[in-house]
Design a protein around this motif. Sequence first.
Motif, mmCIF file in Angstrom:
data_model
loop_
_atom_site.group_PDB
_atom_site.id
_atom_site.type_symbol
_atom_site.label_atom_id
_atom_site.label_comp_id
_atom_site.label_asym_id
_atom_site.label_seq_id
_atom_site.Cartn_x
_atom_site.Cartn_y
_atom_site.Cartn_z
ATOM 1 N N VAL A 133 50.356 -1.055 -12.482
ATOM 2 C CA VAL A 133 51.206 -1.162 -12.129
ATOM 3 C C VAL A 133 51.516 -0.786 -13.954
ATOM 4 O O VAL A 133 50.886 -1.426 -15.080
ATOM 5 C CB VAL A 133 52.191 -2.590 -11.753
ATOM 6 N N GLY A 134 52.375 0.299 -14.435
ATOM 7 C CA GLY A 134 52.161 0.214 -15.727
ATOM 8 C C GLY A 134 51.246 1.670 -15.921
ATOM 9 O O GLY A 134 51.201 2.104 -17.144
ATOM 10 N N VAL A 135 50.097 1.921 -15.656
ATOM 11 C CA VAL A 135 48.806 2.730 -16.049
ATOM 12 C C VAL A 135 48.535 4.041 -14.940
ATOM 13 O O VAL A 135 47.866 4.985 -15.895
ATOM 14 C CB VAL A 135 47.406 1.217 -15.154
ATOM 15 N N ALA A 136 48.784 3.948 -13.015
ATOM 16 C CA ALA A 136 49.292 4.633 -12.982
ATOM 17 C C ALA A 136 49.782 5.938 -13.476
ATOM 18 O O ALA A 136 50.594 5.727 -13.776
ATOM 19 C CB ALA A 136 49.481 4.513 -11.720
ATOM 20 N N GLY A 137 48.625 7.301 -13.123
ATOM 21 C CA GLY A 137 49.296 8.521 -13.753
ATOM 22 C C GLY A 137 49.502 8.314 -15.598
ATOM 23 O O GLY A 137 50.061 9.258 -15.459
ATOM 24 N N ARG A 138 48.843 7.435 -15.670
ATOM 25 C CA ARG A 138 48.821 7.489 -17.402
ATOM 26 C C ARG A 138 47.879 7.908 -18.419
ATOM 27 O O ARG A 138 46.872 8.172 -17.173
ATOM 28 C CB ARG A 138 49.434 6.380 -18.077
ATOM 29 N N ALA A 139 47.958 8.838 -19.077
ATOM 30 C CA ALA A 139 46.885 9.358 -19.856
ATOM 31 C C ALA A 139 45.454 8.364 -20.346
ATOM 32 O O ALA A 139 45.838 7.502 -20.613
ATOM 33 C CB ALA A 139 47.222 9.764 -21.423
ATOM 34 N N VAL A 140 44.411 8.620 -20.298
ATOM 35 C CA VAL A 140 43.324 8.362 -20.387
ATOM 36 C C VAL A 140 41.957 9.177 -21.078
ATOM 37 O O VAL A 140 42.287 10.629 -20.950
ATOM 38 C CB VAL A 140 42.333 7.382 -19.167
ATOM 39 N N THR A 141 41.153 8.248 -21.714
ATOM 40 C CA THR A 141 39.765 9.445 -22.852
ATOM 41 C C THR A 141 38.914 8.792 -22.131
ATOM 42 O O THR A 141 38.232 7.549 -22.440
ATOM 43 C CB THR A 141 40.105 9.041 -23.950
ATOM 44 N N VAL A 142 37.899 9.789 -21.155
ATOM 45 C CA VAL A 142 36.869 8.487 -20.987
ATOM 46 C C VAL A 142 35.517 9.723 -22.042
ATOM 47 O O VAL A 142 35.500 10.432 -22.170
ATOM 48 C CB VAL A 142 36.569 9.333 -19.598
ATOM 49 N N GLU A 143 34.706 8.973 -22.473
ATOM 50 C CA GLU A 143 33.667 9.032 -22.924
ATOM 51 C C GLU A 143 33.122 8.787 -21.954
ATOM 52 O O GLU A 143 32.305 8.256 -20.942
ATOM 53 C CB GLU A 143 32.731 8.088 -24.520
ATOM 54 N N HIS A 144 30.949 10.091 -22.164
ATOM 55 C CA HIS A 144 30.801 10.019 -21.396
ATOM 56 C C HIS A 144 28.834 9.477 -21.520
ATOM 57 O O HIS A 144 29.260 9.373 -23.195
ATOM 58 C CB HIS A 144 30.316 11.373 -20.327
ATOM 59 N N TRP A 161 37.881 9.861 -3.537
ATOM 60 C CA TRP A 161 36.585 9.602 -4.893
ATOM 61 C C TRP A 161 36.661 9.753 -6.234
ATOM 62 O O TRP A 161 37.658 9.346 -6.849
ATOM 63 C CB TRP A 161 35.798 11.291 -4.433
ATOM 64 N N GLN A 162 35.315 9.046 -6.815
ATOM 65 C CA GLN A 162 35.401 8.713 -8.066
ATOM 66 C C GLN A 162 35.990 9.693 -8.691
ATOM 67 O O GLN A 162 36.203 10.635 -9.041
ATOM 68 C CB GLN A 162 34.089 8.051 -8.340
ATOM 69 N N PRO A 163 37.233 9.121 -9.814
ATOM 70 C CA PRO A 163 37.465 10.053 -10.590
ATOM 71 C C PRO A 163 37.319 10.237 -11.254
ATOM 72 O O PRO A 163 37.484 11.341 -12.242
ATOM 73 C CB PRO A 163 39.433 9.241 -10.634
ATOM 74 N N PHE A 164 36.488 9.377 -11.733
ATOM 75 C CA PHE A 164 35.790 9.800 -13.411
ATOM 76 C C PHE A 164 34.626 8.808 -13.430
ATOM 77 O O PHE A 164 33.829 7.996 -12.746
ATOM 78 C CB PHE A 164 35.596 8.363 -14.436
ATOM 79 N N LYS A 165 33.346 10.201 -13.487
ATOM 80 C CA LYS A 165 31.733 9.556 -13.303
ATOM 81 C C LYS A 165 30.902 9.153 -14.572
ATOM 82 O O LYS A 165 31.458 9.601 -15.867
ATOM 83 C CB LYS A 165 31.445 10.453 -12.352
ATOM 84 N N ASP A 166 29.909 9.175 -14.597
ATOM 85 C CA ASP A 166 29.009 8.379 -15.807
ATOM 86 C C ASP A 166 29.317 8.313 -16.808
ATOM 87 O O ASP A 166 29.524 8.421 -18.332
ATOM 88 C CB ASP A 166 28.942 10.398 -16.221
ATOM 89 N N ILE A 167 30.344 7.426 -16.893
ATOM 90 C CA ILE A 167 30.749 6.711 -18.047
ATOM 91 C C ILE A 167 30.600 5.435 -18.845
ATOM 92 O O ILE A 167 29.759 4.810 -18.480
ATOM 93 C CB ILE A 167 32.853 6.051 -17.266
ATOM 94 N N ALA A 168 30.620 6.053 -20.124
ATOM 95 C CA ALA A 168 30.364 5.038 -21.402
ATOM 96 C C ALA A 168 31.291 4.387 -21.824
ATOM 97 O O ALA A 168 31.400 3.016 -23.014
ATOM 98 C CB ALA A 168 29.729 5.643 -22.671
ATOM 99 N N ALA A 169 32.670 4.622 -21.574
ATOM 100 C CA ALA A 169 33.964 4.302 -22.415
ATOM 101 C C ALA A 169 34.822 4.506 -21.752
ATOM 102 O O ALA A 169 35.322 5.669 -21.998
ATOM 103 C CB ALA A 169 33.537 4.195 -23.920
#
Length: 638
Positions: A133-144, A161-169
């Motif tokens: 709630v309040g997060v879906a569809g919002r911007a995110v930055t993923v560091e691999h 499926w997994q939206p993001f893989k090999d995540i460090a942060a």
Amino acid sequence: MTASRIFLLFGTEEPEPVPRRLEAGRLSAELVGGNLRMIRFSGKEVLRAVSFLVRDRDWGTCEAAITELTVEEEEAATIARYDARFRAPDGAVLDCRATIEVFPDALIFDARFTPDRDFETARAGFAILHPIVGVAGRAVTVEHGDGSVERSVFPDLIEPWQPFKDIAAITYEVMPGIEAECRMIGDVFEMEDQRNWTDGSYKTYVRPLALPWPYVLKAGETVHQAVRLSIRQLDAVAVVATKPVPIEISLRRDQGKLPAIGIGLRPDEAGDELLEAGLIRVLGTRHLICHFDPGAGHGAAALRHFRQMADTSGAAVTLECFVPCRRPLDDELGEIARMVRDSGLRLASLAVSPSVDRQSTPPGSAWPECPPLEDVYQAAQRAFPGVPLGGGMFSYFTELNRKRAPANRLAYVTHCTNPIVHAADDLSVMQTFEALRDVTRSVRVIYGDKPYRIGPSTIAMRQNPYGSQTKDNPSGKRIAMANRDPRHNALFGAAWTLAYAATVAEAEVEVLTLSTLAGPFGLVAGPGEPVKEGFPRPLFYVLRWLAELSGGEGIAIETCVADRVLGLGAELDGTITLLLANLTPNPQTVTLAEPGRRRLLLLDEGWLRNGAREPEARPHESADVVLPAYAVARIEIL
């Protein structure tokens, strides 16, 4: 002996663990069972949970035995330390030393764990839950892991499926002016959209699903993992008010027809179902969802039983039929069709699914050998000409989302859900409605206006798509993947049932099934329950009320606190009937401004203590209605 309050609410004497609040400055969290939940900054939810979890080889949860817990509250930090022991079904032990540090702008959860001998597990390590709630569809930055940065958004519709893989942060905006970075250390992490299972979260977890599982932690080898949450305040931010707000209800009319209510039948409960067959007419259900699995030995006797139940109840029959897919499809389905004809059973509809599809195929795994669904559906139509054919999954939306049924030959699409796949605490179970809204929304995007059926969906798990079996629960505890759940028998189960119906109402579901007739998923109390043995459980009355309203002009009930109160309504013969459920253990007062004379029926602790007899309507003049813990109210406006 007088029943305890906890027993009436939850059907068990087992209390939930009391959370310990950890805080420093404006950052706070609740420590429960060695894990963190409700991690908030300035009153705003940042993370839903950070947990150190150990799964057995079948994805069942190995419970943590916590010892040596200490909490030090210092001026600039709060530090908790504890030891945890996890025991696998084969007796292997995994010992963990955990440290949690909470600072005004950071949180660190550190774990070092060592098995006493080779320890077989499907997953061992951290899981981080981000709210939806309040997060879906919002911007995110993923560091691999290689240092590269991906700028994207949290999925809006449910991602199979997994939206993001090999995540460090992962870095995202919590609220205007506040940014959170969640950094994972010690292994490879990836994210899955847990709304697939109706969990109210996105989950970032250790060890990619593409790697083999179960796997082995070697005896005596220590593994180190950590999660570090950092809060960055970019602008001045006011503290979010946390005082309770009045719950005002507004109504939206002309919301389409409410679904017909179905009841599940199971051959392994045939004896008890015959004894309770009269309840089907009392309930007012119009559909029997009959589970039929040749691979489990179901045959002519099961079909004759279904016919007897249909004759007694007058309800229409849907055969939920697994297809073995081991021989030519025409041979297998032709044999089933002959047995159906010989039994005299008349089918209003037929739903089919390949037997192998009862088990989930995780991302990265090889799909099991199976005929194309198009071929299965064509063979079913040849064997049962003229019978409306349904398809989808008899397991959960997860499997339907990953293996989408070709809808062109289907009269309707179907799936089930289950709220205790990953977590079984009371809060998590009630939070599943946040995700259920997105499940039905995603189905409607995928299948358009195709007729849509859901169920049987219950708190307890009918079958386990993720392992070899469900979990036995003879002690009546809150256990993930359990084939019995005591809350089904109590007020909690009644509130959950109504909240489920309210959540899916907007999707205009054709048939909704939230119970079987007998057994642990059913309507009738067994020994040692809040209701006297042989009498209807509280959810029976909820389902009967829903059945009465089915086909009526739906009324959506809107509140400002959908995490506390949910409901729906309908107008029939000039009377507005509203059904409300309290999803919390605390009393909730709702205000309804709709004019008219009112009558109130209440399923609550007092009603249970007085014998859970047929609820009686009483005049209610006030605009306010007090809903005690997990109560369900029926309000009639004349």
